[in-house]
Scaffold this motif. Structure first.
Motif, PDB file in Angstrom:
ATOM      1  N   ALA A 471      57.287  24.496  24.227  1.00  0.00           N
ATOM      2  CA  ALA A 471      58.444  25.060  24.543  1.00  0.00           C
ATOM      3  C   ALA A 471      58.815  24.589  25.966  1.00  0.00           C
ATOM      4  O   ALA A 471      60.102  24.466  26.328  1.00  0.00           O
ATOM      5  CB  ALA A 471      58.508  26.614  24.283  1.00  0.00           C
ATOM      6  N   ILE A 472      57.924  24.793  26.826  1.00  0.00           N
ATOM      7  CA  ILE A 472      57.977  24.365  28.341  1.00  0.00           C
ATOM      8  C   ILE A 472      58.305  22.852  28.471  1.00  0.00           C
ATOM      9  O   ILE A 472      59.327  22.572  29.112  1.00  0.00           O
ATOM     10  CB  ILE A 472      56.646  24.630  29.226  1.00  0.00           C
ATOM     11  N   ASN A 473      57.686  22.109  27.777  1.00  0.00           N
ATOM     12  CA  ASN A 473      58.059  20.681  27.619  1.00  0.00           C
ATOM     13  C   ASN A 473      59.408  20.411  27.299  1.00  0.00           C
ATOM     14  O   ASN A 473      60.358  19.390  27.794  1.00  0.00           O
ATOM     15  CB  ASN A 473      57.074  19.532  26.942  1.00  0.00           C
ATOM     16  N   VAL A 474      59.907  21.029  26.113  1.00  0.00           N
ATOM     17  CA  VAL A 474      61.366  21.029  25.633  1.00  0.00           C
ATOM     18  C   VAL A 474      62.321  21.359  26.748  1.00  0.00           C
ATOM     19  O   VAL A 474      63.452  20.571  27.017  1.00  0.00           O
ATOM     20  CB  VAL A 474      61.496  21.781  24.536  1.00  0.00           C
ATOM     21  N   ALA A 475      61.879  22.473  27.328  1.00  0.00           N
ATOM     22  CA  ALA A 475      62.891  22.974  28.573  1.00  0.00           C
ATOM     23  C   ALA A 475      63.012  21.950  29.640  1.00  0.00           C
ATOM     24  O   ALA A 475      64.217  21.722  30.289  1.00  0.00           O
ATOM     25  CB  ALA A 475      62.680  24.322  28.992  1.00  0.00           C
ATOM     26  N   TYR A 476      61.764  21.516  30.072  1.00  0.00           N
ATOM     27  CA  TYR A 476      61.602  20.729  31.379  1.00  0.00           C
ATOM     28  C   TYR A 476      62.237  19.294  31.313  1.00  0.00           C
ATOM     29  O   TYR A 476      62.910  18.853  32.198  1.00  0.00           O
ATOM     30  CB  TYR A 476      60.373  20.740  31.655  1.00  0.00           C
ATOM     31  N   TYR A 477      62.010  18.625  29.854  1.00  0.00           N
ATOM     32  CA  TYR A 477      62.116  17.230  30.013  1.00  0.00           C
ATOM     33  C   TYR A 477      63.099  16.621  29.120  1.00  0.00           C
ATOM     34  O   TYR A 477      63.218  15.424  28.768  1.00  0.00           O
ATOM     35  CB  TYR A 477      60.720  16.651  29.529  1.00  0.00           C
ATOM     36  N   HIS A 478      64.112  17.622  28.462  1.00  0.00           N
ATOM     37  CA  HIS A 478      64.831  17.099  27.523  1.00  0.00           C
ATOM     38  C   HIS A 478      65.884  16.313  28.098  1.00  0.00           C
ATOM     39  O   HIS A 478      66.898  15.714  27.449  1.00  0.00           O
ATOM     40  CB  HIS A 478      65.460  18.282  26.536  1.00  0.00           C
ATOM     41  N   HIS A 479      66.051  16.171  29.452  1.00  0.00           N
ATOM     42  CA  HIS A 479      67.329  15.296  30.058  1.00  0.00           C
ATOM     43  C   HIS A 479      66.470  14.115  30.516  1.00  0.00           C
ATOM     44  O   HIS A 479      67.146  13.311  31.369  1.00  0.00           O
ATOM     45  CB  HIS A 479      68.033  16.203  30.933  1.00  0.00           C
ATOM     46  N   GLU A 480      65.205  14.037  30.272  1.00  0.00           N
ATOM     47  CA  GLU A 480      64.607  12.743  30.820  1.00  0.00           C
ATOM     48  C   GLU A 480      65.144  11.713  29.980  1.00  0.00           C
ATOM     49  O   GLU A 480      65.467  11.473  28.827  1.00  0.00           O
ATOM     50  CB  GLU A 480      62.931  12.877  30.791  1.00  0.00           C
ATOM     51  N   ARG A 481      65.075  10.108  30.398  1.00  0.00           N
ATOM     52  CA  ARG A 481      65.496   9.044  29.725  1.00  0.00           C
ATOM     53  C   ARG A 481      64.391   8.211  29.337  1.00  0.00           C
ATOM     54  O   ARG A 481      63.423   8.072  30.341  1.00  0.00           O
ATOM     55  CB  ARG A 481      66.663   8.406  30.347  1.00  0.00           C
ATOM     56  N   PHE A 482      64.312   7.535  28.456  1.00  0.00           N
ATOM     57  CA  PHE A 482      63.128   6.535  28.118  1.00  0.00           C
ATOM     58  C   PHE A 482      62.960   5.426  29.224  1.00  0.00           C
ATOM     59  O   PHE A 482      62.011   4.833  29.470  1.00  0.00           O
ATOM     60  CB  PHE A 482      63.298   5.885  26.712  1.00  0.00           C
ATOM     61  N   ASP A 483      64.297   5.239  29.761  1.00  0.00           N
ATOM     62  CA  ASP A 483      64.128   4.105  30.889  1.00  0.00           C
ATOM     63  C   ASP A 483      63.765   4.419  31.939  1.00  0.00           C
ATOM     64  O   ASP A 483      63.884   3.689  33.125  1.00  0.00           O
ATOM     65  CB  ASP A 483      65.477   3.248  30.910  1.00  0.00           C
ATOM     66  N   LYS A 489      62.145  14.534  36.631  1.00  0.00           N
ATOM     67  CA  LYS A 489      61.052  13.925  37.136  1.00  0.00           C
ATOM     68  C   LYS A 489      60.966  12.427  36.951  1.00  0.00           C
ATOM     69  O   LYS A 489      60.097  11.762  37.411  1.00  0.00           O
ATOM     70  CB  LYS A 489      59.949  14.588  36.282  1.00  0.00           C
ATOM     71  N   HIS A 490      62.103  11.892  36.478  1.00  0.00           N
ATOM     72  CA  HIS A 490      62.185  10.314  36.174  1.00  0.00           C
ATOM     73  C   HIS A 490      61.147   9.912  35.704  1.00  0.00           C
ATOM     74  O   HIS A 490      60.543   8.876  35.792  1.00  0.00           O
ATOM     75  CB  HIS A 490      62.456   9.876  37.595  1.00  0.00           C
ATOM     76  N   LEU A 491      60.592  10.563  34.219  1.00  0.00           N
ATOM     77  CA  LEU A 491      59.422  10.292  33.585  1.00  0.00           C
ATOM     78  C   LEU A 491      59.925   8.841  32.899  1.00  0.00           C
ATOM     79  O   LEU A 491      61.255   8.854  32.324  1.00  0.00           O
ATOM     80  CB  LEU A 491      58.964  11.009  32.787  1.00  0.00           C
ATOM     81  N   HIS A 492      59.238   8.002  32.294  1.00  0.00           N
ATOM     82  CA  HIS A 492      59.299   6.693  31.838  1.00  0.00           C
ATOM     83  C   HIS A 492      58.657   6.609  30.406  1.00  0.00           C
ATOM     84  O   HIS A 492      57.372   7.001  30.460  1.00  0.00           O
ATOM     85  CB  HIS A 492      58.912   5.701  32.749  1.00  0.00           C
ATOM     86  N   GLY A 493      59.395   6.097  29.213  1.00  0.00           N
ATOM     87  CA  GLY A 493      58.606   5.764  28.028  1.00  0.00           C
ATOM     88  C   GLY A 493      57.797   7.302  27.655  1.00  0.00           C
ATOM     89  O   GLY A 493      58.459   8.218  27.586  1.00  0.00           O
ATOM     90  N   GLU A 494      56.804   6.970  27.299  1.00  0.00           N
ATOM     91  CA  GLU A 494      55.930   7.607  26.683  1.00  0.00           C
ATOM     92  C   GLU A 494      55.272   8.857  27.635  1.00  0.00           C
ATOM     93  O   GLU A 494      54.451   9.666  27.120  1.00  0.00           O
ATOM     94  CB  GLU A 494      54.596   7.197  25.710  1.00  0.00           C
ATOM     95  N   GLU A 495      55.477   8.545  28.744  1.00  0.00           N
ATOM     96  CA  GLU A 495      55.197   9.671  29.773  1.00  0.00           C
ATOM     97  C   GLU A 495      55.886  11.155  29.443  1.00  0.00           C
ATOM     98  O   GLU A 495      55.405  12.123  29.804  1.00  0.00           O
ATOM     99  CB  GLU A 495      55.478   9.322  31.169  1.00  0.00           C
TER     100      GLU A 495
END
Length: 572
Positions: A471-483, A489-495
């Motif tokens: 649940a924390i990950n869904v709320a925190y990172y659902h606007h991250e993009r694969f690129d 946090k500007h995470l990339h790919g499988e990060e």
């Protein structure tokens, strides 16, 4: 003086009888031999005192020597076992036979001359006879051998004083017994040859041993346990030889299993009844696995615990043994505990389900409260949650993903929480009907991090760490993009956590096909094309095949919503 020997003889016989009646079952064989041989020794002393010929006197005297030596040998063996020193039985047997044979030859043949005595004569004083003798070399060797055993016994007892597993009090009692023998022998030889004080010494030792034998027996653990089993009426014991021929049992076995009452000793136990078949099966396991085996056997309304194992003579296997105990109370307790555990488990499941329902309603309520504040995203939470569930159903079919079922269940529960952070965004921005200026957009983007904090606060104390993490990950990172061009946090790919990558697909797709103040809804085909173009840039390309497989179900779901919207405007 004859009365003295008679009194010693009678007393030793009485004490021996008391020992046999009361204690013979509770002490070792070596100790029992002392009480068995002592009366015979005193008989020989009496016969020597009553002798009327030199031949009879020498014979009686030789028997005294033989029996005294045997008593000493058996006492030596007892002391060794008492001190927990294992002696080879073969060695003990050889020493005993050689010594006994030598003594027999020098004491009981041809007056023992010239080895035992150089010269002998019979002296009679009043009614008492004794031998006046000139000792030979064999006599000296006899006493040397006798005192060697005594010294060895003293050495073993003194050495065992340092052992923690041997009672020092018992050692002291045995040392006192030896001291009585030594003092009596030396005193008797120094006072007179006409009277032998050793018969009285043996009687004193017998009396002393009767006072301490209970204490000595208590420390022979193996013997005491064995006797306890024999007397225990609550435990059944049965024995069979190597071919499973019946050897015998105690009465408790027949009470438990009346079938044993029909068995004849030396007859084989055959599987003629259900009980015998089960017992044979137990002995099969013991034979195959070389280990004890226990089983619960029900006979009527009573449960019995039957333990099967090997029967030993020393270290050699000679058959099988069965131990039978009433186990009904334990089985009833186990049944009650199992029922209680089942009831408890059902109650826990019920309360857990109830708690989860309350939590889910709380989360949905908060999500709907967010929606009510944001006029642009009405129904967004429910729709994205349904899309996530459809995607999860397609992913479940792919066994190569090797994801636990709990992952999908927790992902579906977490989906409604993805936008909870918007509750912390100011109404002026959240409810703005136009596009955001850059400063407003930066504030709006903070909802992801704030949402993770809110979710963590809500789920604190919930005994489901996997749900909390997802649940924390869904709320925190659902606007991250694969690129890597997403936020916060500007995470990339499988990060980017997998659950957030799945949520991103559902979130964007709903935004495309839904009406916003700044745009009209896209058609399903156009939305699909945009999503396809975003695979590898905005979305995880590995999830594209599941999105394609789910396309019909997703489009059908939105079509149903539109139909309801046409019937009841304002739903979408």
């Amino acid at each position: 003086m004859i009365l003295y020997y008679q009194l010693c003889l009678v007393l030793s016989l009485i004490l021996a009888c008391v020992f046999v009646a009361r204690w013979s079952r509770y002490v070792s064989f070596y100790f029992s031999m002392f009480y068995l041989l002592t009366p015979f020794t005193n008989i020989c002393h009496y016969l020597l005192a009553k002798s009327t010929s030199i031949e009879a006197a020498v014979l009686a005297n030789g028997m005294v020597y033989m029996l005294s030596y045997c008593i000493q040998v058996f006492f030596f063996l007892y002391v060794a076992s008492f001190c927990k020193i294992k002696l080879s039985k073969i060695v003990c047997f050889i020493v005993f036979i050689i010594s006994a044979t030598g003594l027999f030859m020098v004491t009981l043949t041809d007056k023992g001359l010239p080895f035992m005595y150089k010269d002998v004569s019979l002296i009679t004083v009043g009614s008492v006879s004794y031998i006046k003798k000139t000792y030979g070399i064999a006599h000296t060797l006899y006493y040397a051998l006798l005192f060697t055993f005594i010294l060895i016994d003293f050495g073993l007892l003194f050495f065992s004083m340092r052992k923690k597993d041997i009672s020092r009090k018992n050692i002291t009692l045995l040392l006192i017994s030896y001291a009585v023998v030594v003092v009596a022998f030396i005193t008797g030889r120094s006072i007179s040859q006409a009277i032998d004080i050793m018969p009285l010494a043996y009687v004193i030792i017998e009396v002393l041993m009767l006072f301490v034998i209970k204490r000595l027996a208590l420390y022979d653990v193996e013997l005491m346990v064995s006797n306890a089993f024999k007397k225990e009426d609550l435990i059944g014991l049965a024995a069979f030889d190597e071919r499973r021929n019946y050897l015998g049992c105690n009465k408790r076995v027949v009470e438990c299993f009346p079938e044993f009452g029909t068995l004849r000793v030396d007859s084989p136990i055959e599987s003629t009844s259900k009980i015998f078949a089960q017992l044979n099966g137990l002995m099969d396991v013991v034979e195959n696995k070389q280990m004890f085996k226990a089983a619960i056997i029900k006979n009527g309304d009573i449960f019995y615990k039957v333990t099967a194992g090997f029967l030993y003579s020393d270290k050699k296997k000679i058959g099988y043994q069965l131990r039978i105990e009433d186990n009904t109370k334990e089985q009833e307790y186990i049944r009650l505990m199992n029922n209680y555990s089942a009831d408890l488990e059902r109650e826990v499941i019920r309360k857990t389900t109830h708690s989860q329902e309350i939590m889910n309603k709380l989360v949905l309520g908060m999500a709907e409260m967010v929606q009510s504040r944001d006029p642009n995203t009405g129904g967004h939470v429910k729709r994205t949650s349904q899309v996530v569930e459809i995607l999860a159903s397609e992913m479940r079919k792919d066994k190569s993903l090797a994801l636990e079922n709990s992952f999908y269940e927790n992902l579906i529960k977490a989906a409604p929480m993805h936008d909870l952070g918007k509750i912390a965004v100011d109404d002026k921005i959240l409810r703005k009907p136009e596009k955001y200026v850059p400063e407003e957009y930066e504030i709006m983007k903070s909802h992801a991090e704030k949402g993770a904090t809110i979710v963590e606060s809500i789920l604190t104390g919930i005994d489901d760490p996997e749900l909390t993490k997802i649940a924390i990950n869904v709320a925190y990172y659902h606007h991250e993009r694969f690129d890597g061009s997403g936020y916060p946090k500007h995470l990339h790919g499988e990060e980017i956590p997998l659950e957030a990558r799945i949520m991103a697909i559902a979130d964007v797709y709903d935004a495309l096909v839904s009406e916003r103040c700044y745009k009209d809804p896209y058609s399903p085909e156009m939305a699909f094309n945009i999503m396809e173009d975003g695979m590898g840039a905005q979305f995880d390309p590995a999830l594209n095949k599941y999105f394609i497989q789910a396309r019909k179900k997703i489009e059908s779901y939105y079509e149903q919503i539109r139909r309801r919207e046409r019937r009841t405007p304002g739903i979408l």
